[in-house]
Design an enzyme around this catalytic site. Structure first.
Site, PDB file in Angstrom:
ATOM      1  N   GLU A  13     -11.140  -3.857   3.726  1.00 34.91           N
ATOM      2  CA  GLU A  13     -10.238  -4.257   4.800  1.00 34.91           C
ATOM      3  C   GLU A  13     -11.024  -4.613   6.058  1.00 34.91           C
ATOM      4  O   GLU A  13     -10.637  -5.490   6.813  1.00 34.91           O
ATOM      5  CB  GLU A  13      -9.270  -3.116   5.091  1.00 34.91           C
ATOM      6  CG  GLU A  13      -8.238  -3.481   6.129  1.00 34.91           C
ATOM      7  CD  GLU A  13      -7.350  -2.286   6.468  1.00 34.91           C
ATOM      8  OE1 GLU A  13      -6.429  -2.479   7.235  1.00 34.91           O
ATOM      9  OE2 GLU A  13      -7.608  -1.177   5.968  1.00 34.91           O
ATOM     10  N   GLN A  20       0.844  -1.185   0.000  1.00 34.93           N
ATOM     11  CA  GLN A  20       0.000   0.000   0.000  1.00 34.93           C
ATOM     12  C   GLN A  20       0.884   1.241   0.000  1.00 34.93           C
ATOM     13  O   GLN A  20       1.988   1.195   0.527  1.00 34.93           O
ATOM     14  CB  GLN A  20      -0.865  -0.035   1.256  1.00 34.93           C
ATOM     15  CG  GLN A  20      -2.161   0.694   1.136  1.00 34.93           C
ATOM     16  CD  GLN A  20      -2.956   0.613   2.424  1.00 34.93           C
ATOM     17  OE1 GLN A  20      -2.414   0.791   3.505  1.00 34.93           O
ATOM     18  NE2 GLN A  20      -4.239   0.334   2.312  1.00 34.93           N
TER      19      GLN A  20
END
Lengths: 342, 391
Positions: B244, B126
């Site tokens: 997530e 990320q």
């Protein structure tokens, strides 16, 4: 697997909420606080006629035939609305009568003709299945003909007349009547042994009441945080308030999720029903007490007055955290599984 | 309708998963060296793909099994129960980048990037947080200027897990500084081996170096790698964060439940605070363990509610923040309880990847309520998006 109540399940709860809101408005708690009973005979009849006392009973036993899930959702509304009256002990009392095969008694209870109060044995009081002896408290039994003594091993219904010498005692909660009595070898009118399932159902329903209280407090605090202005802004913009409300939402979500899990475990006749029910009580007690106490703080001085409802939630939370086993009792049930296996 | 029972097909699925995991799970302990971790995690992902278990809830067109989130959760439950190592290095690809590409990327981007994720060929990382943009992510200032068919990127990212093992990065850059801070952000697929990128590992308080800083010096990324519209990357990023908070937590929760049971076992066998009886005989120890057990059970119920909600509405919703907050705070409490239970034995450092790695577990637990949105940010989200409180 589905732990999200359906629209149909929610509509049952909605109907109950509307009934309680209409027949037992919050002001009644203060208005009736010096009356002998916390709920009028008329209101009790109306609630009984609506089927509220027979939701989870099988149709063959004179009930509506819903599961424990629907019954728990209804009792969550009883908690949320702070409805007064011996609902839980009457519902469980009727079930006990059904288990004992006394259909006439089941009918009398669910129709509202006979109310069932709750016996809370004090430390030292004994019940060996045949007689109860020692000091006991009677909860919401002032309008009752019968009294329920509930335990996982043996449970029984007693005649209220056997406790004629009971003395009223002012209770912490203006919506709950308390009496103190001393029993000397009082025999029940009906008893069932191995009542663990009956007990676990009562644990779930009491968790439902506590969950409803916690949600009502979460919502009351949230509404207040949105509307009350200080320093020119709603107080809810402040994290000190916002985060308190978020924690209230978290405790309620845990209580509500575990409530549904335990109720569904009951309907599925899972082997761990009693264990899941005790866990539901542990998290629901924490949610109700913690949220009710925080709700007073969020409301500031207003929340400390008798006029405001905030104190009523604290008091009702404290009552239910001590009936059908205390929080310590239920935590012990979780711990004992650890210790017994050791 | 509220119902705890799984369907016959789901129970059969669970049996298949259990059997397959027992026969195919890696027997070698997860290595400590990062280069080896890359190979270990990718090879395990390849095994899962070959066995037909990769991307259980991914649509068939992207190489998945096309099953529901309930089957995905069953997989994670069994995975956690088998005590298998966390899928740390492959996590971002499978649970962040992959789902985001599925919902927002062009067909060309999807067909190029999704299959290699499932096949265990690539690792994604990320690139969201920056030194000056942590909780206030939308204030990010890593700049990208359009030059011909490329974006030219300058700036710095931080807290990038496994950047030093990765091939691709889901990168947020500022492509327009004229509007509000949520406008002008773009979500870009970045080849982490591009010239001008430097990755520096960050050693954390548990002695590990899972995180990294990433520096960008005139890094050229094709404009064709922008996912969704240019300047509309904030919305793309937010869809990633919602994923997530979906089923991906299930394995961590099951692992937490087994940590609690391990602690119960320790409390049974170790001498307690009185120096005579087992620790479990101590009321304080028993009370805390009992509470942890109850909380873990309630956490599972909350997860089931969240998954039921996902199943009905297609998204876990902002309520996912409640589960995240509850889980991370609980995990920290369990780690603290472990340290209290171990007493002076907790002074001997053991990595959490080793047996009885309680000290490492405790030190690592501090990251839980910081990463993926701090507990404070979660409380803001709950307050504002679940309860509707004013900002």
């Amino acid at each position: 697997m589905d732990l999200l109540p359906s629209d149909e399940e929610l509509s049952i709860a909605q109907t109950v909420a509307e009934l309680l809101h209409r027949e037992l408005p919050r002001e009644l708690l203060r208005e009736r606080q010096n009356e002998q009973t916390s709920i009028s005979a008329e209101a009790w009849s109306i609630c009984a006629e609506s089927g509220l006392l027979a939701l989870g009973l099988a149709e063959g036993s004179g009930g509506v035939g819903f599961g424990l899930v629907e019954e728990a959702l209804a009792f969550r509304e009883i908690g949320r609305e702070l409805a007064p009256g011996p609902f839980l002990s009457s519902v469980i009392g009727a079930r006990l009568a059904a288990e004992a095969g006394d259909t006439e008694l089941v009918r009398a209870i669910v129709s509202g003709d006979r109310q069932v109060g709750l016996i809370l044995p004090r430390a030292g009081a004994t019940f060996d299945g045949s007689v109860v002896t020692g000091e006991v408290e009677l909860v919401d039994a002032t309008g009752s003909d019968l009294l329920l003594l509930l335990r996982p091993d043996v449970s029984a219904l007693f005649d209220r007349a056997s406790f004629a010498s009971a003395l009223p005692w002012q209770s912490i909660d203006p919506g709950v009547r308390l009496e103190v009595a001393t029993a000397v070898g009082v025999e029940p009118v009906l008893a069932v042994v191995d009542s663990a399932e009956l007990w676990a159902r009562a644990v779930v329903l009491s968790s439902a009441i506590l969950t409803g209280i916690s949600e009502a407090c979460r919502d009351a605090s949230t509404t207040h945080a949105k509307t009350r202005e200080q320093f020119g802004r709603p107080i809810g913009v402040n994290q000190a308030i916002k985060h308190r409300c978020a924690d209230m939402a978290m405790y309620s979500e845990a209580a509500s999720a575990q409530l549904l899990y335990a109720a569904a475990a009951g309907d599925a006749e899972s082997a761990d029903f009693g264990y899941q029910a005790s866990i539901a009580r542990v998290v629901a007690s924490r949610a109700a007490i913690s949220n009710a106490e925080a709700n007073i703080q969020v409301h500031g001085g207003m929340g400390y007055t008798y006029e405001h409802d905030a104190h009523l939630y604290v008091k009702r939370a404290r009552v239910w955290a001590n009936l059908i086993g205390s929080r310590t009792f239920h935590l012990s049930a979780v711990i004992d599984e650890i210790r017994v296996a050791a | 309708m509220v119902d705890l029972t799984f369907s016959r097909e789901q129970n059969e699925f669970r049996d298949e998963v259990r059997t397959w995991l027992a026969e195919n799970a890696p027997t070698r302990t997860r290595p400590h060296d990062y280069a080896e971790i890359r190979e270990y995690d990718l090879s395990w992902q390849r095994t899962q793909y070959a066995g037909g278990w990769a991307g259980i809830s991914w649509p068939v067109e992207f190489g998945g099994k096309g099953l529901s989130v309930i089957e995905q959760m069953i997989w994670y439950e069994e995975y956690g129960r088998a005590g298998l190592p966390g899928m740390d290095a492959t996590f971002v690809g499978l649970n962040h980048a992959g789902p985001t590409l599925m919902s927002r990327a062009s067909d060309e981007q999807k067909s190029k990037h999704l299959p290699p994720i499932l096949r265990g060929e690539v690792i994604w990382c990320q690139g969201f947080s920056e030194p000056g943009s942590g909780s206030d992510l939308a204030s990010l200032s890593t700049r990208a200027i359009i030059d011909g068919d490329d974006l030219v990127v300058n700036g710095q990212k931080i807290w990038t897990s496994f950047a030093h093992l990765a091939d691709w990065q889901e990168l947020l850059v500022r492509t327009d500084r004229t509007g509000g801070k949520h406008h002008g952000i773009s979500w870009v697929i970045c080849d982490i081996h591009s010239p001008g990128i430097e990755v520096r590992a960050i050693k954390t308080m548990d002695g590990e170096a899972e995180f990294a800083e990433v520096f960008y010096d005139d890094v050229r990324i094709p404009l064709a790698n922008v996912v969704g519209e240019l300047n509309q990357g904030w919305g793309v990023a937010m869809s990633t964060l919602a994923f997530e908070r979906g089923t991906a937590f299930t394995a961590s929760q099951v692992r937490l439940a087994s940590l609690v049971e391990e602690l119960v076992e320790i409390a049974r066998t170790r001498t307690g605070p009185d120096g005579k009886r087992a620790a479990i005989a101590d009321d304080e120890v028993a009370r805390r363990l009992g509470m942890a057990r109850a909380e873990v059970a309630a956490l599972r119920a909350m997860t089931y509610v969240g998954i039921s909600r996902s199943e009905k509405t297609g998204t876990p919703g902002s309520e996912g923040s409640i589960v995240k907050l509850y889980y991370t705070e609980l995990h920290k409490q369990v780690a603290q309880l472990a340290m209290d239970l171990l007493g002076s034995d907790g002074l001997r450092f053991v990595s959490r990847w080793m047996n009885n790695g309680w000290t490492g577990e405790y030190l690592a637990s501090f990251s839980l309520s910081i990463g993926g949105g701090t507990s404070e940010i979660q409380r803001n989200i709950i307050g504002e998006r679940v309860l509707g409180l004013p900002r």
